[in-house]
Design a protein around this motif. Structure first.
Motif, short mmCIF file in Angstrom:
data_model
loop_
_atom_site.label_atom_id
_atom_site.label_comp_id
_atom_site.label_asym_id
_atom_site.label_seq_id
_atom_site.Cartn_x
_atom_site.Cartn_y
_atom_site.Cartn_z
N SER A 1 2.14 1.92 -3.47
CA SER A 1 1.18 2.12 -4.36
C SER A 1 0.96 3.79 -4.13
N MET A 2 0.92 4.29 -2.82
CA MET A 2 0.85 5.70 -2.65
C MET A 2 1.95 6.50 -3.22
N TRP A 3 3.08 5.87 -3.03
CA TRP A 3 4.20 6.71 -4.04
C TRP A 3 4.24 6.74 -5.30
N LYS B 1 0.82 -1.18 0.04
CA LYS B 1 -0.13 -0.10 -0.19
C LYS B 1 0.89 1.29 0.00
N SER C 1 1.43 6.69 -6.92
CA SER C 1 0.31 7.58 -7.27
C SER C 1 0.48 9.04 -6.97
N HIS C 2 1.84 9.37 -6.35
CA HIS C 2 2.25 10.72 -5.92
C HIS C 2 1.36 11.23 -4.71
N THR C 3 0.74 10.21 -3.90
CA THR C 3 -0.05 10.56 -2.66
C THR C 3 1.16 10.80 -1.92
N ARG C 4 2.22 10.11 -1.59
CA ARG C 4 3.33 10.55 -0.87
C ARG C 4 4.48 10.98 -1.65
N ASP C 5 5.35 11.77 -1.12
CA ASP C 5 6.34 12.39 -1.87
C ASP C 5 7.86 11.39 -1.97
#
Length: 160
Positions: A63-65, A60, A67-71
């Protein structure tokens, strides 16, 4: 010798491909970033182990990385903490579901008892009800197929 050549080739590959390895996960997937050019922003991608896309094999946090949800890419410690938190949450959900099922069963019994009391059928014994239910279950598990032992005769039915 081969590893030495590989390590010398890595900067050259990076220069020509623009691809930089950012990290790997427990499934063997490699997460890369393509350096920005004047025409495009940096792109984040995953090279799946074996080249086969398996969405359930992306952590997860990765996946966040992607989708650019986390830097920043996740660290191993962050993923371990996240996994422990998810395991704890799953355990709490099981406990709450078990408590909820128990509470619903109690409410059903109380509602049944109060309905029987309202209709002056208070002489029904709850223990007797459970006994009857268990006997009926034993009959159906012995192949009764509904408890009638093959004696069931359907009646005609016509809608009103």
């Amino acid at each position: 010798m081969f590893k030495r050549i590989q390590s010398l080739m890595r900067p050259i590959q990076k220069h020509f491909s623009g691809k930089t390895l950012v990290g790997t996960d427990k499934y063997g997937n490699r997460y890369v970033i393509f350096e920005p050019t004047k025409d495009s922003p940096p792109r984040r991608m995953v090279d799946f182990k074996g080249g086969v896309y398996e969405p359930d094999q992306i952590h997860k946090l990765w996946s966040m990385w992607l989708s650019h949800t986390r830097d920043d890419p996740p660290t191993q410690e962050e993923m371990e903490v996240y996994d422990r938190e998810m395991d704890d949450l799953a355990e709490r959900v099981k406990e709450v579901e078990a408590e909820d099922a128990k509470k619903r069963m109690q409410e059903q019994l109380e509602r049944h008892i109060s309905e029987d009391t309202k209709t002056n059928n208070a002489d029904i014994n709850i223990a007797g009800m459970f006994e009857a239910i268990n006997k009926e279950g034993e009959k159906s598990s012995q192949g009764g197929g509904g408890g009638g032992g093959g004696k069931f005769q359907p009646k005609g039915w016509t809608p009103k």
